[in-house]
Design an enzyme around this catalytic site. Structure first.
Site, PDB file in Angstrom:
ATOM      1  N   GLU A  52      19.297 -20.297 -14.215  1.00 26.14           N
ATOM      2  CA  GLU A  52      18.171 -19.675 -13.516  1.00 26.14           C
ATOM      3  C   GLU A  52      18.208 -18.161 -13.546  1.00 26.14           C
ATOM      4  O   GLU A  52      17.189 -17.514 -13.752  1.00 26.14           O
ATOM      5  CB  GLU A  52      18.137 -20.106 -12.043  1.00 26.14           C
ATOM      6  CG  GLU A  52      17.537 -21.461 -11.777  1.00 26.14           C
ATOM      7  CD  GLU A  52      18.530 -22.540 -12.063  1.00 26.14           C
ATOM      8  OE1 GLU A  52      19.701 -22.189 -12.283  1.00 26.14           O
ATOM      9  OE2 GLU A  52      18.145 -23.713 -12.080  1.00 26.14           O
ATOM     10  N   HIS A  72      18.573 -29.186  -1.372  1.00 26.99           N
ATOM     11  CA  HIS A  72      17.321 -29.357  -2.085  1.00 26.99           C
ATOM     12  C   HIS A  72      16.137 -29.346  -1.137  1.00 26.99           C
ATOM     13  O   HIS A  72      15.058 -29.802  -1.496  1.00 26.99           O
ATOM     14  CB  HIS A  72      17.345 -30.672  -2.875  1.00 26.99           C
ATOM     15  CG  HIS A  72      18.332 -30.653  -3.987  1.00 26.99           C
ATOM     16  ND1 HIS A  72      19.682 -30.728  -3.783  1.00 26.99           N
ATOM     17  CD2 HIS A  72      18.166 -30.534  -5.321  1.00 26.99           C
ATOM     18  CE1 HIS A  72      20.312 -30.677  -4.938  1.00 26.99           C
ATOM     19  NE2 HIS A  72      19.410 -30.560  -5.893  1.00 26.99           N
TER      20      HIS A  72
END
Lengths: 427, 408
Positions: free
Chosen positions: B144, B213
């Site tokens: 990322e 998450h």
């Protein structure tokens, strides 16, 4: 004296970090033609009598001789990793030699002036100086065009100059004035020059490497025939994002050239204390690499030319420039707590990039000793003038605090808690 | 001016389904992109004309669609086929907006994990790689930090990338790039470089996805100067905000929600772009202003039904623009109702609600009859167990209780 010897021996606890390089000035013996050429060229080499307002870099009073070819050999051969290194012999012209000398003298002078400006508190914050490493910038510029992108970290003053930035813009930005290249809002670590494809100027170590791969991605996307030189240091070479970016660049064959300016110290830590394997050019593994003597402008030029050809065809390549910085990491670092003064002066005597060019020029009789000294004096004068002019430039106006936060697009005024001056007006 | 949006639209869309995991309909809707370019609307809730900055995009900015969120028709006898617009799910709306913008401008590209061949983990980019090629819809490795940096570098060089985080929480790895290079480069370069990226991805508390998450990153990003943040909540505003974000020259972070991807709504056939800085009036009212965004909008509307039955008249505003806040719409509402309830999914500490409370207090203190009440998620990592997770976020009974207390 004995005391200093003992001290330096005590401080020198680690193995030597670099070999001494010898100057290899392979030139032919002088013939009558050579003498004639020397005489002719020295007639052209009249020192400047008056200073004009045009930039020093544009004036070439000395040899504009572009036709004579001089072959120069790099001091050490290139070392390749997964690739065939280019040849050691490089062709150059007197004009190029003089350009190198003039430009490097200017860069050196600018950095020394920045040093004294910092000490007199006109430059604040962080100031990372590039003196000693000028050959990397000069050699790179000689091999590429202004359409090739360069992105680097915070040691960016000289690279900005090499890209075509002016002394006025540099000093104004360093002092936080309006005439600066980033309008005084960036500072030492944020020099940018969009029209010359110079993308800065980044403070966070290693963060510019993914950006550089992004530039290469855009170049590939738009099918341009240009490359991106992403520069970083030996300290940044241990950053994870570098390897992530390298993986992606290799995966998609991006025209990215990763240039590691190995000055052997990552801030205050020597490379052998920070890296298990200081062979930075080999770290690409599947990506080819080249180790270059970064104090030799011609070696840098040859390597960059080679790398550009490689990148356009085969994707990324790593160049490791073996270089050295005379100053500490920044102005707040004396630079002598983790290395000895003898080491610094040793490198300055044996490997200084400007001295190397000077010796070449003198050996080839392109200019005399005095003329070269005059060039340096002129550089000093130019820098002093630029500083004086930069001091006259005003600080940015107060409203500049809020400009350039957003770019006006879409025709909508953004309002809200961010703009403290603007409150919501109700009907 | 607040009445232009028919607030019933969003509420009635929900009346047919009680939970958010609506069954997936794959309707064959008429979607002919070639026709769409004929007209172009920009919708503003106050009916004001857009200034000349917008006309250069080539729109007839004076034309407004007033019933754009029309789901329950005013004509009860109309059948589905004759209603204007087409029905689709929220992720399809995002894809539609994305595809239209990619069609329109060759510099728009998508960068992210699994966006290309896989079609996107939430199917937002499905089919785009086949249409536009692997370079325009780029499958990245799981890195990322660097692919966000790459997107930003590409934006500096003239492209307009859309960076997808598979889950917003993963973008924490790219925080340095987003904060320093994305948000600040325009400023530190003195205006030389613009970073027209869109960073988007699903966030928020899902169905037992676990703590890592279920993160709400809007609270972490809100201080970064130079970026804009928007949160979409319906297919209509998802498509509009996506298009606006792509066209904007500023970096925009578009927050989607994991549980809202299967929302179905009828959206217009014509092309439309929404205003990034504007809030949406979901339900006009008189008694209390409820400010919310993203998934909490639906909890609020559910509570609103109960409240209406009890005799209250809440005004529900979906703030949509998380940075900067649309203090104009919010202020007008406060001036009318004098009571504010903020319902958000961020955590209590340092969330969007906290900033909004401060902003409202600073600007509209004189108009308030009662202290601002802010209902946020608990300051805990989201637990896995279903019952616990349910009580981490704000539930409709809590909203009802808060309104009752406010309006005493």
């Amino acid at each position: 004296t004995l005391l200093s010897f003992v001290l330096s021996a005590a401080l020198l606890q680690h193995p030597p970090l670099h070999q001494t390089y010898r100057f290899d000035l392979s030139i032919g013996h002088k013939t009558a033609d050579d003498m004639a050429l020397a005489r002719r060229s020295s007639n052209l080499l009249k020192p400047l009598s008056t200073a004009s307002s045009s930039s020093f870099l544009n004036r070439r009073p000395f040899s504009t001789d572009d036709s004579t070819t001089i072959t120069v050999e790099t001091s050490v051969p290139f070392t390749g990793h997964n690739c065939e290194p280019p040849s050691r012999s490089i062709d150059t012209t007197p004009k190029e030699l003089m350009t190198f000398f003039t430009d490097m003298a200017l860069m050196r002078r600018m950095e020394i002036a920045a040093d004294s400006l910092y000490k007199s508190k006109l430059i604040r914050g962080f100031c990372h100086l590039y003196d000693g490493q000028e050959a990397v910038s000069i050699g790179m510029e000689a091999a590429i065009t202004k359409k090739d992108c360069i992105i680097t970290a915070y040691r960016d003053h000289c690279i900005f100059l090499g890209r075509g930035g002016t002394l006025l813009e540099s000093f104004s930005e360093l002092m936080g004035r309006q005439a600066g290249c980033s309008r005084g809002k960036g500072g030492s670590m944020h020099f940018y020059k969009k029209d010359a494809c110079f993308f800065g100027g980044h403070g966070i170590v290693g963060a510019q490497v993914p950006l550089g791969c992004g530039l290469a991605f855009a170049q590939k996307y738009r099918k341009e025939d240009h490359v991106t030189f992403t520069m970083y240091g030996d300290g940044a070479a241990n950053q994870g994002q570098l390897f992530e970016a390298l993986n992606m660049a290799a995966l998609w064959d991006l025209p990215a050239i990763l240039v590691c300016e190995n000055n052997h110290y990552g801030m205050g830590t020597a490379e052998w204390r920070a890296a298990k394997s200081p062979a930075y050019y080999k770290r690409g593994d599947y990506v080819p690499g080249l180790k270059v003597d970064g104090m030799d402008a011609f070696a840098v030029k040859q390597a960059c030319k080679f790398a550009k050809e490689h990148a356009l065809k085969n994707g990324p390549i790593i160049l490791e420039m073996d270089t050295y910085r005379y100053h500490g990491h920044s102005m707040s670092d004396p630079g002598s707590t983790y290395r000895t003064r003898d080491e610094i002066s040793g490198v300055r005597q044996e490997r200084d990039p400007i001295e190397r060019i000077r010796k070449l020029i003198l050996a080839h009789d392109i200019a005399t000793e005095k003329e070269l000294k005059d060039i340096e004096k002129l550089a000093r004068k130019e820098v002093d003038e630029a500083i004086a002019k930069a001091k006259e430039s005003p600080m940015p106006d107060d409203p500049e605090l809020f400009t350039n936060v957003y770019r006006k697009g879409f025709g909508v005024e953004s309002f809200g808690t961010d703009r403290k001056e603007v409150r919501a007006t109700l009907p | 001016m607040a009445s232009i949006f028919q607030g019933v639209g969003a509420a009635t869309a929900l009346s047919s389904s009680t939970s958010f995991d609506t069954k997936k309909f794959h309707l064959s809707s008429r979607r002919s992109f070639s026709v769409r370019r004929a007209s172009f609307f920009v919708v503003r809730s106050d009916g004001a004309k857009m200034d000349s900055g917008l006309n250069r995009i080539g729109g007839r900015a004076d034309q407004l669609v007033t019933n754009a969120v029309a789901t329950k028709a005013d004509t009860p006898a109309a059948s589905t086929a004759s209603k204007p617009g087409h029905e689709l799910l929220l992720f399809e709306a995002l894809r539609e907006g994305l595809e239209e913008e990619m069609e329109r401008d060759a510099h728009v590209c998508v960068v992210g994990e699994d966006v290309g061949h896989y079609g996107g983990s939430y199917k937002v980019t499905k089919g785009l790689a086949d249409k536009y090629g692997d370079l325009r819809v780029l499958d990245t490795p799981i890195a990322e930090n660097s692919f966000t940096g790459m997107g930003i570098g590409a934006a500096m060089c003239g492209l307009r990338p859309i960076i997808e985080g598979m889950n917003m929480g993963f973008l924490l790895l790219a925080f340095n790039q987003i904060s320093n290079n994305c948000g600040m480069l325009h400023y530190t370069s003195g205006g030389q470089f613009k970073i027209p990226v869109v960073i988007r991805g699903p966030g928020g508390v899902g169905r037992q996805l676990g703590a890592e998450h279920s993160q709400r990153l809007e609270s972490y990003f809100q201080s970064i100067p130079g970026i804009q943040m928007v949160a979409c909540s319906t297919p209509y505003n998802a498509k509009g905000l996506m298009k606006a974000a792509i066209r904007s020259d500023n970096p925009v972070i578009l927050f989607e929600h994991v549980l809202l991807y299967n929302l179905k709504e009828r959206i217009p056939d014509e092309e439309y772009v929404l205003n990034l800085e504007e809030a949406e009036m979901v339900r006009p009212g008189e008694h209390v202003t409820i400010l919310t965004y993203s998934r909490m909008r639906y909890h609020v509307m559910q509570a609103a039904k109960t409240l209406v039955n009890k005799g209250y008249d809440p005004e529900v505003i979906d703030i949509r623009s998380l940075k900067p806040f649309d203090l104009y719409t919010i202020g007008n509402s406060i001036k009318k109702t004098h009571r504010v309830l903020i319902v958000e999914e961020c955590m209590r500490t340092g969330g969007i609600g906290a900033s909004l409370t401060a902003a409202i207090t600073e600007n509209f203190h004189d108009y308030l009859d009662a202290p601002i009440v802010c209902l946020s998620s608990q300051d805990v990592p989201t637990p896995y167990a279903g019952t616990l997770e349910e009580w981490t976020v704000v539930q409709p009974p809590q909203i009802v209780a808060a309104v009752e207390q406010l309006c005493r």
